[in-house]
Design a protein around this motif. Sequence first.
Motif, mmCIF file in Angstrom:
data_model
loop_
_atom_site.group_PDB
_atom_site.id
_atom_site.type_symbol
_atom_site.label_atom_id
_atom_site.label_comp_id
_atom_site.label_asym_id
_atom_site.label_seq_id
_atom_site.Cartn_x
_atom_site.Cartn_y
_atom_site.Cartn_z
ATOM 1 N N VAL A 196 2.395 -15.476 -3.380
ATOM 2 C CA VAL A 196 3.169 -14.297 -2.995
ATOM 3 C C VAL A 196 2.280 -13.064 -2.846
ATOM 4 O O VAL A 196 2.522 -12.216 -1.992
ATOM 5 N N LEU A 197 1.252 -12.973 -3.689
ATOM 6 C CA LEU A 197 0.391 -11.800 -3.756
ATOM 7 C C LEU A 197 -1.032 -12.161 -3.352
ATOM 8 O O LEU A 197 -1.423 -13.328 -3.428
ATOM 9 N N SER A 198 -1.801 -11.155 -2.999
ATOM 10 C CA SER A 198 -3.241 -11.356 -2.790
ATOM 11 C C SER A 198 -3.886 -11.562 -4.161
ATOM 12 O O SER A 198 -3.323 -11.167 -5.188
ATOM 13 N N ILE A 199 -5.064 -12.144 -4.186
ATOM 14 C CA ILE A 199 -5.757 -12.355 -5.461
ATOM 15 C C ILE A 199 -6.053 -11.021 -6.138
ATOM 16 O O ILE A 199 -5.995 -10.908 -7.367
ATOM 17 N N ARG A 200 -6.322 -9.991 -5.367
ATOM 18 C CA ARG A 200 -6.563 -8.656 -5.923
ATOM 19 C C ARG A 200 -5.299 -8.147 -6.623
ATOM 20 O O ARG A 200 -5.362 -7.571 -7.708
ATOM 21 N N GLN A 201 -4.137 -8.368 -6.010
ATOM 22 C CA GLN A 201 -2.878 -7.941 -6.629
ATOM 23 C C GLN A 201 -2.595 -8.741 -7.902
ATOM 24 O O GLN A 201 -2.081 -8.196 -8.877
ATOM 25 N N VAL A 202 -2.920 -10.019 -7.888
ATOM 26 C CA VAL A 202 -2.723 -10.842 -9.086
ATOM 27 C C VAL A 202 -3.593 -10.301 -10.222
ATOM 28 O O VAL A 202 -3.127 -10.164 -11.357
ATOM 29 N N GLY A 203 -4.841 -9.986 -9.909
ATOM 30 C CA GLY A 203 -5.720 -9.394 -10.916
ATOM 31 C C GLY A 203 -5.166 -8.085 -11.442
ATOM 32 O O GLY A 203 -5.164 -7.835 -12.654
ATOM 33 N N GLN A 242 6.910 -8.667 -0.268
ATOM 34 C CA GLN A 242 6.313 -9.209 -1.486
ATOM 35 C C GLN A 242 7.235 -9.007 -2.687
ATOM 36 O O GLN A 242 7.389 -9.900 -3.511
ATOM 37 N N ALA A 243 7.825 -7.830 -2.779
ATOM 38 C CA ALA A 243 8.710 -7.530 -3.910
ATOM 39 C C ALA A 243 9.881 -8.497 -3.955
ATOM 40 O O ALA A 243 10.242 -8.991 -5.030
ATOM 41 N N GLN A 244 10.457 -8.783 -2.803
ATOM 42 C CA GLN A 244 11.592 -9.707 -2.756
ATOM 43 C C GLN A 244 11.204 -11.098 -3.239
ATOM 44 O O GLN A 244 11.997 -11.790 -3.868
ATOM 45 N N ARG A 245 9.992 -11.517 -2.945
ATOM 46 C CA ARG A 245 9.551 -12.850 -3.348
ATOM 47 C C ARG A 245 8.923 -12.860 -4.740
ATOM 48 O O ARG A 245 9.009 -13.849 -5.457
ATOM 49 N N PHE A 246 8.293 -11.738 -5.126
ATOM 50 C CA PHE A 246 7.565 -11.676 -6.388
ATOM 51 C C PHE A 246 8.466 -11.584 -7.610
ATOM 52 O O PHE A 246 8.285 -12.317 -8.584
#
Length: 158
Positions: free
Chosen positions: A118-125, A52-56
Amino acid sequence: MNNLLRTLLLLCLLATAPAMAQNGGRQGGRLSQLENAKIAYITEKIVLTQDQAQRFWPVYNEFTAKRRDLNRRMRTLRTDNPDGLSDVQIKENLTQALALRQQEVNLEKEYFDKFQKVLSIRQVGKLFVAERQFTKEVLKRVADRRGGMPPNGPGLED
């Protein structure tokens, strides 16, 4: 977990290295330090995997660069002395400021969609919460250094 965090931080630093190289002098060093702290803070708060970090981070860096540009353009419209402007100039500045604010909302909507790829909706929040918390923490530290006065004056911390 410690090795994972180190790896993530290294990836984040590599992702932001070109931007940091452009920052010169003492202020650039402080900005780099602040950006590094923000990367570490967000990485910890939203619990990024290595993939995720590489893409985020490239997506996030693109987002923050565009948002920074909008904020810079907004600052150029501000004036401490509206009495020195004509009514037409005031109206034009306010119209441009509203258009820039709308662009910022549109940008956030666009990247909200990109972040979800890239992230889950929880991570986006958590990302949006972490950004606000990081900003509050920085403002608090600046205020503490200035003897308790918030950087923009009393009552403007939120």
